[in-house]
Design a protein around this motif. Structure first.
Motif, PDB file in Angstrom:
ATOM      1  N   GLU B  15       0.923  -1.038   0.165  1.00 35.70           N
ATOM      2  CA  GLU B  15      -0.016  -0.017  -0.027  1.00 35.70           C
ATOM      3  C   GLU B  15       0.771   1.172   0.008  1.00 35.70           C
ATOM      4  O   GLU B  15       0.647   2.153  -0.807  1.00 35.70           O
ATOM      5  CB  GLU B  15      -1.029  -0.074   1.166  1.00 35.70           C
ATOM      6  CG  GLU B  15      -1.822  -1.004   1.293  1.00 35.70           C
ATOM      7  CD  GLU B  15      -2.976  -1.369   0.181  1.00 35.70           C
ATOM      8  OE1 GLU B  15      -3.241  -0.056  -0.618  1.00 35.70           O
ATOM      9  OE2 GLU B  15      -3.538  -2.288  -0.446  1.00 35.70           O
ATOM     10  N   MET B  16       1.952   1.338   0.694  1.00 35.54           N
ATOM     11  CA  MET B  16       2.872   2.431   0.783  1.00 35.54           C
ATOM     12  C   MET B  16       3.407   2.560  -0.501  1.00 35.54           C
ATOM     13  O   MET B  16       3.534   3.845  -1.050  1.00 35.54           O
ATOM     14  CB  MET B  16       3.878   2.137   1.654  1.00 35.54           C
ATOM     15  CG  MET B  16       3.594   2.216   3.324  1.00 35.54           C
ATOM     16  SD  MET B  16       4.735   1.475   4.438  1.00 35.54           S
ATOM     17  CE  MET B  16       6.072   2.609   4.461  1.00 35.54           C
ATOM     18  N   TYR B  19       0.715   4.291  -2.944  1.00 41.31           N
ATOM     19  CA  TYR B  19       0.739   5.689  -2.889  1.00 41.31           C
ATOM     20  C   TYR B  19       1.717   6.400  -2.997  1.00 41.31           C
ATOM     21  O   TYR B  19       1.824   7.249  -3.749  1.00 41.31           O
ATOM     22  CB  TYR B  19       0.393   5.796  -1.215  1.00 41.31           C
ATOM     23  CG  TYR B  19      -0.021   7.419  -0.654  1.00 41.31           C
ATOM     24  CD1 TYR B  19      -1.203   7.580  -0.981  1.00 41.31           C
ATOM     25  CD2 TYR B  19       1.254   8.267  -0.434  1.00 41.31           C
ATOM     26  CE1 TYR B  19      -1.210   9.098  -0.770  1.00 41.31           C
ATOM     27  CE2 TYR B  19       0.792   9.305  -0.001  1.00 41.31           C
ATOM     28  CZ  TYR B  19      -0.359   9.792  -0.199  1.00 41.31           C
ATOM     29  OH  TYR B  19      -0.741  11.329   0.094  1.00 41.31           O
ATOM     30  N   PRO B 102      -0.803   3.025  13.513  1.00 39.21           N
ATOM     31  CA  PRO B 102      -1.238   3.212  12.063  1.00 39.21           C
ATOM     32  C   PRO B 102      -1.031   4.639  11.841  1.00 39.21           C
ATOM     33  O   PRO B 102      -1.649   5.332  12.151  1.00 39.21           O
ATOM     34  CB  PRO B 102      -2.678   2.764  11.922  1.00 39.21           C
ATOM     35  CG  PRO B 102      -3.188   2.997  13.349  1.00 39.21           C
ATOM     36  CD  PRO B 102      -1.919   2.950  14.603  1.00 39.21           C
ATOM     37  N   PHE B 103      -0.188   4.999  10.879  1.00 33.71           N
ATOM     38  CA  PHE B 103      -0.089   6.461  10.262  1.00 33.71           C
ATOM     39  C   PHE B 103      -0.801   6.426   9.011  1.00 33.71           C
ATOM     40  O   PHE B 103      -1.574   5.457   8.425  1.00 33.71           O
ATOM     41  CB  PHE B 103       1.396   6.626   9.869  1.00 33.71           C
ATOM     42  CG  PHE B 103       2.091   5.328   8.972  1.00 33.71           C
ATOM     43  CD1 PHE B 103       1.705   5.665   7.572  1.00 33.71           C
ATOM     44  CD2 PHE B 103       2.613   4.632   9.305  1.00 33.71           C
ATOM     45  CE1 PHE B 103       2.631   4.797   6.658  1.00 33.71           C
ATOM     46  CE2 PHE B 103       3.242   3.575   8.656  1.00 33.71           C
ATOM     47  CZ  PHE B 103       3.104   3.614   7.114  1.00 33.71           C
ATOM     48  N   SER B 104      -1.058   7.732   8.747  1.00 33.49           N
ATOM     49  CA  SER B 104      -1.965   8.143   7.351  1.00 33.49           C
ATOM     50  C   SER B 104      -0.706   8.199   6.277  1.00 33.49           C
ATOM     51  O   SER B 104       0.132   9.117   6.528  1.00 33.49           O
ATOM     52  CB  SER B 104      -2.653   9.377   7.873  1.00 33.49           C
ATOM     53  OG  SER B 104      -2.898  10.010   6.761  1.00 33.49           O
ATOM     54  N   LEU B 105      -1.171   7.820   4.911  1.00 33.29           N
ATOM     55  CA  LEU B 105      -0.337   7.841   4.009  1.00 33.29           C
ATOM     56  C   LEU B 105       0.128   9.476   3.631  1.00 33.29           C
ATOM     57  O   LEU B 105       1.309   9.807   3.597  1.00 33.29           O
ATOM     58  CB  LEU B 105      -0.724   7.125   2.619  1.00 33.29           C
ATOM     59  CG  LEU B 105      -0.591   5.693   2.986  1.00 33.29           C
ATOM     60  CD1 LEU B 105      -1.413   4.968   1.824  1.00 33.29           C
ATOM     61  CD2 LEU B 105       0.719   5.069   2.756  1.00 33.29           C
ATOM     62  N   PRO B 106      -0.914  10.417   3.485  1.00 29.72           N
ATOM     63  CA  PRO B 106      -0.497  11.790   3.099  1.00 29.72           C
ATOM     64  C   PRO B 106       0.508  12.432   4.566  1.00 29.72           C
ATOM     65  O   PRO B 106       1.320  13.144   3.798  1.00 29.72           O
ATOM     66  CB  PRO B 106      -1.962  12.354   3.311  1.00 29.72           C
ATOM     67  CG  PRO B 106      -2.766  11.328   2.939  1.00 29.72           C
ATOM     68  CD  PRO B 106      -2.228   9.992   3.848  1.00 29.72           C
ATOM     69  N   GLN B 173      -8.141  12.836   8.195  1.00 26.82           N
ATOM     70  CA  GLN B 173      -6.617  12.828   7.748  1.00 26.82           C
ATOM     71  C   GLN B 173      -6.119  14.179   8.051  1.00 26.82           C
ATOM     72  O   GLN B 173      -4.874  14.373   8.522  1.00 26.82           O
ATOM     73  CB  GLN B 173      -6.549  12.687   6.271  1.00 26.82           C
ATOM     74  CG  GLN B 173      -6.511  11.266   5.921  1.00 26.82           C
ATOM     75  CD  GLN B 173      -6.566  10.920   4.476  1.00 26.82           C
ATOM     76  OE1 GLN B 173      -7.149  11.784   3.657  1.00 26.82           O
ATOM     77  NE2 GLN B 173      -5.787   9.820   3.995  1.00 26.82           N
TER      78      GLN B 173
END
Lengths: 443, 225
Positions: B15-16, B19, B102-106, B173
């Motif tokens: 997923e990383m 993105y 869990p981090f957010s991708l943005p 986010q």
């Protein structure tokens, strides 16, 4: 009371007792010795006099007329007296007595031996006396010297005892100071053995070290478990969250799907937060946080108020901190205390009305320091007041929002720091949280 | 820009990768510490996104090894462990940033941008947001040389949206970025709306801002004009 001091007191008392007993008995002992000595001498003289009489006859030494004999030495320290006893048939047994004897008008204490003997069919009494006034003085002198010598010996021995006890108990003191008092948490336990040749101390040291190592192992297992639980739960949440975020970026998806994805991300965030909160509670319960900081509560409250400014402004809530006394709490954890107050303030904002108000005061009273946080929010129903610190307590009214774990954490942190928590609330008027810090009388 | 993702959870690294690739970055993935070190010797990476819990070794060991060999990539430590010590240790060992899972991708992307700004230092970077000029270093915003005064949160919000221009950022986010971990997004996400409303008002006073779009009730997006 320290063992060393107890031993010293015991030693001093027992020796003082010996001194007293000795002091009391000493005159008698000396007297006994002295009399024994005089008696030996008197008996020897008696025998000598009797031998002289046997050899030379009584007439040589006695006066013609009444057959008596008297002899005094010049200082009247000694005398010999021989006189016939009329009307006596049998020889009386020999006796030794102390008597006051008048010689030329001067009364002096004498120890006198009286022995009867038969000479020329006549019973005579032989009395030999020896002055004991000078001996009594000697007796006193000897008693005093002996007493002082004993006292001196005992004083010296007390010092030696104390010194030796200190030397002997040094390993025990070290065990207490370094291994028990000096250990704030099991991880930082100092397991270097205490140097001692005393078997009991060695065993004590080994037992304490083994016990602490077992606690440390359990502590580390718990710590690792919490860490692993965190990893095992946060990783799948992380995967789902990033996956949903990627899906949400796709412009082709329906609004409906986008809504659901967004909602799912929020749910995941909530789940993650609950896990963090639960683990935090568990970590506090398992003493995984150190309490080694001195925290200035006034400065802490000011810092939190500063951090919450933007948050307050979104609901246009005014925060008043008009009365803040200085107070420092020792052996505390600043991060946890920050969490405690910020959780209460978060609630005060969350359940407040638009344009509401929050008052924070910190007052030092005689034996307690009180931080009161009052809001003008919706309030908490009376029947729920006792449950607000419970973990995941569900309230009867479904409309009433859940308090989550924020206040459970508040409770756990205040228990960890031995603080008292009080809540008062009135529906639609507001809620007041009071956090009480006990003031130690000697700090 | 080359990124090495060191993460043994394949779904997550995947997923990383998706993105960051969309953000125009080139990504390589290593599932083990040994593989990661090997790839760091061979290639030069601008970023290494380093998971701490790897199957063969601890991420900190990789960090130590890399620093010892003067690998000049920027390191962002990722961890799902609950230890605050990890954060301190990671930064002590020379990591540039730290993100808890869990981090957010943005958010990850924004942190990477922040590191880039820091690393390339003094060069003043002006972002053009449809005529609004944002100077991040000096934290100023101007429109045709007229200053637009924003609060700290409004500035951060606009900057975060500008960083992800053309992409939707949801309220949660944005909340995560602006408030960090402090807030409960259950009730705080509408706080973002308050900030956005104020921000829009301030911007609209200078020029029309149709490009500042509310998307599907989920969040917001800055479009190119």
């Amino acid at each position: 009371m320290k063992l060393q001091l107890k031993l010293a007191i015991y030693n001093a008392l027992s020796k003082a007792l010996v001194v007293l007993a000795f002091g009391a008995l000493m005159p008698f002992i000396v007297e006994k010795v002295v009399y024994n000595h005089i008696d030996q001498r008197l008996k020897a003289r008696t025998s000598k006099v009797l031998r002289i009489i046997e050899k030379g006859g009584l007439n040589d030494i006695a006066r013609e007329s009444d057959c008596t004999f008297e002899s005094y030495n010049i200082l009247k320290e000694e005398f010999i007296l021989i006189e016939p006893l009329s009307g006596m048939k049998d020889v009386k047994p020999t006796v030794i007595t102390n008597e006051e004897w008048e010689i030329d008008g001067e009364k002096l204490n004498h120890r006198i031996i009286r022995q009867s003997f038969i000479y020329d069919n006549q019973i005579y009494s032989l009395q030999i006396g020896e002055g004991i006034d000078s001996l009594n003085k000697l007796k006193n002198t000897i008693s005093k010297v002996a007493l002082w010598a004993t006292i001196l010996t005992i004083i010296v021995s007390i010092f030696v005892d104390v010194g030796y006890a200190r030397l002997l108990l040094r390993p025990l003191n070290e065990i207490v100071e370094r291994k028990l008092k000096g250990t704030k948490d099991p991880v930082h336990f100092n397991d270097v053995p205490v140097e001692t040749s005393t078997l009991e101390f060695q065993q004590l040291d080994i037992s304490i070290t083994e016990l602490m190592q077992r606690i440390k192992a359990a502590f580390m297992t718990e710590k690792e478990f919490i860490s692993n639980v965190s990893h095992e739960l946060q990783t799948p949440i992380s995967i789902l969250k990033t996956r949903f975020e990627n899906m949400l970026m796709d412009e082709k998806i329906d609004d409906d799907v986008a809504d659901k994805l967004d909602d799912s991300i929020r749910k995941l965030n909530r789940m993650s937060k609950i896990i963090k909160s639960l683990l935090m509670i568990s970590k506090i319960d398992n003493e995984q946080f150190l309490k080694n900081e001195t925290v200035n509560i006034k400065a802490l409250l000011q810092e939190i108020a500063e951090d919450f400014q933007e948050h307050l402004s979104t609901k246009n809530i005014r925060l008043y901190m008009q009365h803040l006394d200085e107070f420092e709490i020792q052996n505390a954890n600043r991060t946890l205390l920050y969490t405690l107050f910020s959780n209460i303030i978060t609630n005060a904002i969350k359940y407040n009305v638009e344009n509401g108000q929050i008052d924070i005061s910190a007052t030092k009273q005689s034996n307690v320091f009180v931080v009161a946080i009052r809001d003008t929010g919706v309030g908490i129903a009376k029947e729920n007041l006792t449950h607000i610190f419970d973990r995941f307590k569900k309230f009867n009214k479904s409309t009433e929002p859940s308090f989550g774990l924020g206040l459970a954490i508040v409770k756990t942190i205040s228990d960890f720091h031995r603080l008292n928590l009080h809540v008062e609330s009135e529906a639609n008027k507001g809620t007041t949280f009071r956090v009480e810090f006990p003031i130690e009388p000697f700090t | 820009m080359n990124v090495l993702i060191v993460e043994d959870e394949r779904s997550l690294s995947h997923e990383m990768e998706i993105y960051l690739t969309k953000q125009g970055l080139h990504c390589d993935v290593a599932f083990t510490g040994a593989k990661a070190l090997e790839m760091m010797w061979v290639n030069s990476y601008d970023f290494v996104l380093l998971d701490i819990g790897l199957p063969d070794t601890n991420g900190f060991e990789i960090l130590k090894e890399a620093k010892k060999n003067a690998i000049d990539s920027a390191f962002i430590v990722l961890t799902a462990r609950s230890e605050t010590d990890d954060k301190i240790l990671g930064l002590d060992l020379g990591a540039d940033d730290y993100l808890a899972k869990p981090f957010s991708l943005p958010e990850l992307h924004a942190r990477m941008q922040a590191i880039l700004r820091r690393k390339h230092g003094l060069k003043v970077q002006i972002i053009d947001i449809n005529g609004f000029m944002m100077d991040y270093q000096n934290r100023t915003l101007t429109f045709e040389d007229a200053p637009v005064v924003l609060t700290k949160k409004e500035f951060d919000l606009l900057h975060y949206l500008a960083l992800h221009k053309g992409r939707v950022l949801s309220r949660s986010q944005l909340t995560e970025h602006i408030w960090g971990d402090v807030m409960d997004d259950d009730y705080d996400s509408n706080y973002i709306d308050v900030h956005v409303k104020n921000l829009r008002k301030k911007l609209a006073a200078h020029a029309p801002i149709e490009w500042f779009e509310t998307v599907r009730g989920i969040g917001y997006r800055l479009n190119a004009q």
